[in-house]
Write an enzyme that holds these catalytic residues in place. Structure first.
Site, short mmCIF file in Angstrom:
data_model
loop_
_atom_site.label_atom_id
_atom_site.label_comp_id
_atom_site.label_asym_id
_atom_site.label_seq_id
_atom_site.Cartn_x
_atom_site.Cartn_y
_atom_site.Cartn_z
N THR A 137 -6.46 1.39 -20.04
CA THR A 137 -6.22 0.54 -18.88
C THR A 137 -7.50 0.42 -18.05
OG1 THR A 137 -5.55 2.31 -17.38
CG2 THR A 137 -3.82 1.34 -18.75
N TYR A 190 -7.02 14.64 -9.31
CA TYR A 190 -6.03 13.94 -10.13
C TYR A 190 -5.00 14.92 -10.70
CZ TYR A 190 -4.25 10.68 -13.69
OH TYR A 190 -3.45 9.88 -14.47
N ASP A 209 0.88 -1.16 0.00
CA ASP A 209 0.00 0.00 0.00
C ASP A 209 0.91 1.21 0.00
OD1 ASP A 209 -1.55 2.19 0.64
OD2 ASP A 209 -2.62 1.23 2.29
N VAL A 210 0.95 1.95 -1.10
CA VAL A 210 1.94 3.02 -1.24
C VAL A 210 1.74 4.16 -0.26
CG1 VAL A 210 2.43 2.49 -3.66
CG2 VAL A 210 0.64 4.17 -3.09
#
Length: 263
Positions: free
Chosen positions: A196, A161, A69-70
């Site tokens: 993606t 984002y 988990d970054v």
């Protein structure tokens, strides 16, 4: 093995699918050993097993999978310990993990905004910070941070984002300046529209029609994960030995134009 990454060891986040998985495959094909990290454990383990088996190697010999988990400092510490214990060093870090969230500014909740910032921006910060010590010990290295064309220019409905990707672009330059004397290069990659699962996830899991986007681009197609993997490979390899603090765009020509252009 021989190749452009022969003898190098890499850690790739968001590695279970999409751009991350494409980079894992490309890195191994070019001679690297890879710690593939993600939270999608089943897909990540399957990818590692598939690659090792296809190349006739023992489990974990070329590709290891680890849960990462970054956003967790503890997970980063464990991943760095894993890669150095298993493969002896760390030469390349690819900060690829990220999430996308569509929402008008007026409708964006604080929780949604913070989630995107924490995964995309804070996750990249934690990864870079964690890589410094092992890369110094290795005598240098390459950090590749996945930003976006939304880190170069804005798009509506992507307030969180876009903020995170602009931040990655800036952090990359700071890290490049600080780590250059240690032989550690840091660059950002700015993909355009790439086909993606992340995009489908961001719109509730529905199938996305990419054709209309492709028709607006100079190359008349949206990108594939392999298009980004090739650029990431270049930045990971010694072919880019004089590149640091720079922005590398792979967008089919999206940023070559402006709002008044009609295609």
């Amino acid at each position: 093995m021989t190749g452009r990454l022969a003898g190098k060891v890499a850690l790739i986040t968001g590695a279970a699918r999409g751009q991350g998985a494409a980079s894992v495959r490309r890195f191994v094909a070019e001679g690297a050993k890879v710690l593939a990290a993600d939270i999608a454990d089943d897909a990540g383990k399957a990818l590692a097993s598939e690659i090792n088996t296809a190349l006739g190697r023992e489990a974990d010999e070329l590709v290891r999978y680890t849960h990462l988990d970054v956003t967790s400092e503890d997970d980063w510490a464990a991943a760095i310990q894993d890669v150095t214990d298993s493969f002896g060093r760390l030469d390349v870090l690819v900060n690829n993990a990220g999430v996308l969230h569509f929402s008008a500014l007026a409708d964006t909740t604080l929780a949604d905004y913070q989630r995107v910032i924490t995964i995309n921006q804070v996750g990249t910060f934690l990864g870079m910070r964690a890589a410094v010590a092992p890369m110094r010990a290795a005598g240098g290295g390459s950090i590749v941070n996945l930003s976006s064309i939304e880190g170069l220019a804005a798009a509506p409905y992507l307030i969180a984002y876009t903020a995170s990707k602009f931040a990655i672009r800036g952090m990359t330059k700071v890290a490049a300046l600080e780590l250059g004397p240690d032989g550690i290069r840091v660059n950002s990659v700015h993909p355009g529209m790439i086909e993606t699962q992340m995009i489908s996830d961001a719109v509730g899991g529905v199938k996305v029609d990419f054709d209309w986007v492709g028709r607006k681009l100079a190359l008349r197609r949206v990108g594939q994960p392999e298009d980004i993997a090739g650029l990431v490979l270049f930045l990971a390899s010694d072919d880019s030995a004089y590149c640091t603090g720079a922005e590398f765009v792979a967008d089919g020509g999206a940023t070559a134009t402006h709002a008044l252009n009609v295609t």
